[in-house]
Design a protein around this motif. Structure first.
Motif, PDB file in Angstrom:
ATOM      1  N   LYS A 264       1.037  13.099  18.431  1.00 58.20           N
ATOM      2  CA  LYS A 264       0.557  14.363  18.998  1.00 58.20           C
ATOM      3  C   LYS A 264      -0.874  14.645  18.544  1.00 58.20           C
ATOM      4  O   LYS A 264      -1.710  15.086  19.346  1.00 58.20           O
ATOM      5  CB  LYS A 264       1.479  15.507  18.597  1.00 58.20           C
ATOM      6  N   GLN A 265      -1.180  14.380  17.278  1.00 58.13           N
ATOM      7  CA  GLN A 265      -2.536  14.603  16.777  1.00 58.13           C
ATOM      8  C   GLN A 265      -3.533  13.675  17.464  1.00 58.13           C
ATOM      9  O   GLN A 265      -4.642  14.096  17.810  1.00 58.13           O
ATOM     10  CB  GLN A 265      -2.575  14.395  15.268  1.00 58.13           C
ATOM     11  N   ILE A 266      -3.137  12.435  17.655  1.00 55.74           N
ATOM     12  CA  ILE A 266      -4.008  11.478  18.355  1.00 55.74           C
ATOM     13  C   ILE A 266      -4.266  11.959  19.780  1.00 55.74           C
ATOM     14  O   ILE A 266      -5.403  11.951  20.254  1.00 55.74           O
ATOM     15  CB  ILE A 266      -3.399  10.060  18.346  1.00 55.74           C
ATOM     16  N   LEU A 267      -3.223  12.403  20.460  1.00 55.18           N
ATOM     17  CA  LEU A 267      -3.379  12.895  21.824  1.00 55.18           C
ATOM     18  C   LEU A 267      -4.305  14.106  21.870  1.00 55.18           C
ATOM     19  O   LEU A 267      -5.147  14.213  22.769  1.00 55.18           O
ATOM     20  CB  LEU A 267      -2.017  13.237  22.427  1.00 55.18           C
ATOM     21  N   GLU A 268      -4.192  15.002  20.911  1.00 57.82           N
ATOM     22  CA  GLU A 268      -5.072  16.173  20.864  1.00 57.82           C
ATOM     23  C   GLU A 268      -6.530  15.748  20.708  1.00 57.82           C
ATOM     24  O   GLU A 268      -7.415  16.308  21.364  1.00 57.82           O
ATOM     25  CB  GLU A 268      -4.660  17.100  19.724  1.00 57.82           C
ATOM     26  N   LEU A 269      -6.779  14.763  19.851  1.00 58.58           N
ATOM     27  CA  LEU A 269      -8.144  14.278  19.666  1.00 58.58           C
ATOM     28  C   LEU A 269      -8.672  13.636  20.942  1.00 58.58           C
ATOM     29  O   LEU A 269      -9.834  13.838  21.320  1.00 58.58           O
ATOM     30  CB  LEU A 269      -8.212  13.284  18.502  1.00 58.58           C
ATOM     31  N   LEU A 270      -7.832  12.862  21.616  1.00 62.12           N
ATOM     32  CA  LEU A 270      -8.253  12.203  22.853  1.00 62.12           C
ATOM     33  C   LEU A 270      -8.511  13.206  23.974  1.00 62.12           C
ATOM     34  O   LEU A 270      -9.435  13.018  24.767  1.00 62.12           O
ATOM     35  CB  LEU A 270      -7.218  11.177  23.297  1.00 62.12           C
ATOM     36  N   VAL A 271      -7.725  14.261  24.034  1.00 68.13           N
ATOM     37  CA  VAL A 271      -7.950  15.293  25.050  1.00 68.13           C
ATOM     38  C   VAL A 271      -9.279  15.995  24.787  1.00 68.13           C
ATOM     39  O   VAL A 271     -10.045  16.262  25.711  1.00 68.13           O
ATOM     40  CB  VAL A 271      -6.782  16.309  25.064  1.00 68.13           C
ATOM     41  N   ALA A 272      -9.575  16.264  23.531  1.00 69.44           N
ATOM     42  CA  ALA A 272     -10.831  16.931  23.172  1.00 69.44           C
ATOM     43  C   ALA A 272     -12.039  16.034  23.401  1.00 69.44           C
ATOM     44  O   ALA A 272     -13.111  16.510  23.775  1.00 69.44           O
ATOM     45  CB  ALA A 272     -10.772  17.395  21.718  1.00 69.44           C
ATOM     46  N   ASP A 273     -11.857  14.729  23.156  1.00 71.85           N
ATOM     47  CA  ASP A 273     -12.976  13.780  23.293  1.00 71.85           C
ATOM     48  C   ASP A 273     -12.413  12.404  23.621  1.00 71.85           C
ATOM     49  O   ASP A 273     -12.005  11.670  22.725  1.00 71.85           O
ATOM     50  CB  ASP A 273     -13.787  13.723  21.992  1.00 71.85           C
TER      51      ASP A 273
END
Length: 67
Positions: A13-22
């Protein structure tokens, strides 16, 4: 046809959040931000792609700025 739900954890989930942001963030940067090895980050992203959680990477273009 019912889609199979993928089991994923807090790190996913944290990785996905980072990818969505950038979407251009590197695996090295992901690793640094989350305190994991960049190879682990790369494997997790590859798994999320393979399992269909990540469907694509896109570019958001401001066409008005191009004239």
């Amino acid at each position: 046809m019912k889609q199979q739900k993928t089991d994923f954890d807090k790190l996913d989930k944290q990785i996905l959040e980072l990818l969505v942001a950038d979407g251009r963030i590197t695996f090295k940067e992901v690793g640094i931000k989350l305190g994991v090895d960049e190879r682990l980050a790369a494997r997790r992203v590859a798994r999320l792609e393979k399992e269909g959680v990540i469907r694509s990477f896109t570019v958001d273009i401001d066409w008005a700025r191009l004239g």
